[in-house]
Design a protein around this motif. Structure first.
Motif: not given
Length: 428
Positions: A302-315
């Motif tokens: 269910x994971x998609x490759x753009x989600x995690x980098x965005x989350x790290x950037x926000x956090x």
């Protein structure tokens, strides 16, 4: 109506899913075309839909629409499976020197950047950047889950701690969502973990914390809230540390690891055990280059490759690269994962991973790293499972229930209450 282009785009994605579903059904009808030949057709279609929806979150800054604001309590009378309470702010005595310095540094940057808040996002029109709140300790929401079959029918009458006996266990749970979405509220999709696992009887109550998400307050706000929740259980509710099991799914597992590490480093009493559902343990993404599962399970998860980098950037937008590479956020980076000292003194740990998730190799490596550090660690791989299989109550069965049985048996074993192990051969 604000943000018109953004909502037109979201409507277009939803309409596309509806129109594409029959086509997906035709494509995946032959077993040879399915990402996993053991999957039913309905699961194949759901995975495709998830993978279309997930990129909408970073693209449309949709994260703040999918989280809850900590200062707004829920309507308590609507809660059926949990009781709502507030966790008081963390006492100053539990904030160590490096964490205090990090808070001050982040606060300085946050205040300096307030002048940029409110600038119109030209991409979506009238999409205003939300003003970030402080990362200092504040009062945070918590939902206490109970088994309605043995607890009072009315959640409002549930006593938080007085009905706990000496040998009762409680779980401190941190929900998933990449630190940018999700909630501990019982209506959230991640809450199915709490609502279903409590029925297996290995813990009396589950305290699920609505820690501050990255769109609301920058790191280390989430870590401070995690420490606050531990302090609340131990000091306010007077629950003995050995009665507590920490748990988290995905990003929540990352937070559970960070909380455990903080307690160990500061010589504070930790939990008896640690449960990690599909743990996210490398925000540097350094392991993905050599990860087989990240490639082979790319279209199964269910994971998609753009989600995690965005989350790290926000956090981590105010903490810098050094913190991203630290053992607090990336204990399984290539550098940290090789160090035998990384998980020294950690409690017994139960790791759960889905056979079809991209983070499978990362979970296996975490298990091996903990073993090298001398931790009693067990790995359970959920057959046919995607990322965070505990989150999906209907279409991950019967493997999900088998996983819960095995986890319940493991927790009982921690406290000397042996029960039959319902696990299958997918265990290490």
């Amino acid at each position: 109506m604000t943000q018109p282009i953004k909502y037109i785009y979201i409507f277009g994605v939803c309409l596309s899913i509806a129109l594409l579903s029959p086509i997906w059904a035709l494509i995946d009808y032959p077993l040879s075309n399915r990402p996993n030949k053991d999957w039913p057709l309905s699961r194949c279609i759901r995975i495709r839909a998830f993978r279309m929806i997930e990129p909408v979150i970073p693209l449309c800054a949709f994260d703040r629409d999918l989280g809850r604001i900590p200062t707004e309590p829920p309507y308590a009378h609507l809660l059926k499976r949990s009781k709502f309470t507030y966790i008081p702010p963390l006492a100053e005595e539990y904030i160590s020197g490096w964490l205090r310095n990090l808070i001050e540094s982040v606060e300085t940057l946050r205040i300096e950047n307030e002048t940029k808040v409110g600038v119109i996002n030209e991409r979506w029109l009238q999409d205003y950047t939300p003003k970030l709140e402080t990362c200092r300790p504040i009062q945070i929401p918590c939902y206490v889950y109970f088994d309605e079959r043995v607890s009072p029918a009315k959640a409002s009458t549930l006593d938080l701690n007085l009905d706990l006996e000496e040998d009762d266990k409680v779980m401190l749970q941190f929900h998933g969502g990449g630190y940018i979405v999700g909630s501990a509220h019982e209506n959230d999709v991640t809450a199915t973990l709490c609502k279903d696992f409590i029925k297996f009887g290995s813990v009396k109550k589950i305290f699920s914390v609505d820690y501050r998400l990255a769109w609301y307050a920058p790191f280390p706000a989430a870590l401070i809230d995690a420490i606050s929740s531990w302090s609340y259980l131990v000091n306010q509710l007077e629950i003995k540390p050995h009665q507590i099991v920490f748990s988290g799914d995905s990003a929540g597992a990352n937070l559970a690891l960070a909380l455990t590490r903080y307690l160990i480093e500061n010589e504070l009493p930790g939990p008896s055990g640690l449960v990690l559902h599909s743990p996210w343990s490398d925000m540097t993404f350094s392991r993905r280059v050599m990860s087989t599962s990240f490639t082979t399970n790319k279209y199964k998860d269910i994971l998609e490759s753009t989600f995690s980098p965005y989350a790290v950037k926000m956090l981590t937008r105010y903490v810098g690269v050094e913190m991203i590479n630290s053992v607090y956020l990336s204990p399984m980076s290539q550098r940290n994962g090789k160090d035998v000292e990384t998980f020294k003194q950690f409690p017994s740990t139960f790791i759960i991973a889905g056979e079809c998730e991209m983070l499978l190799d990362e979970c296996v490596d975490l298990h091996e790293s903990m073993i090298r550090s001398g931790v009693g660690c067990r790995l359970h791989i959920v057959g046919r499972g995607v990322h965070d299989p505990a989150m999906f109550s209907s279409w991950q069965e019967p493997e999900r229930s088998e996983m819960f049985y095995t986890l319940a048996s493991w927790i009982d074993g921690l406290f000397g209450v042996p029960k039959p192990d319902y696990g299958d051969s997918n265990q290490v």
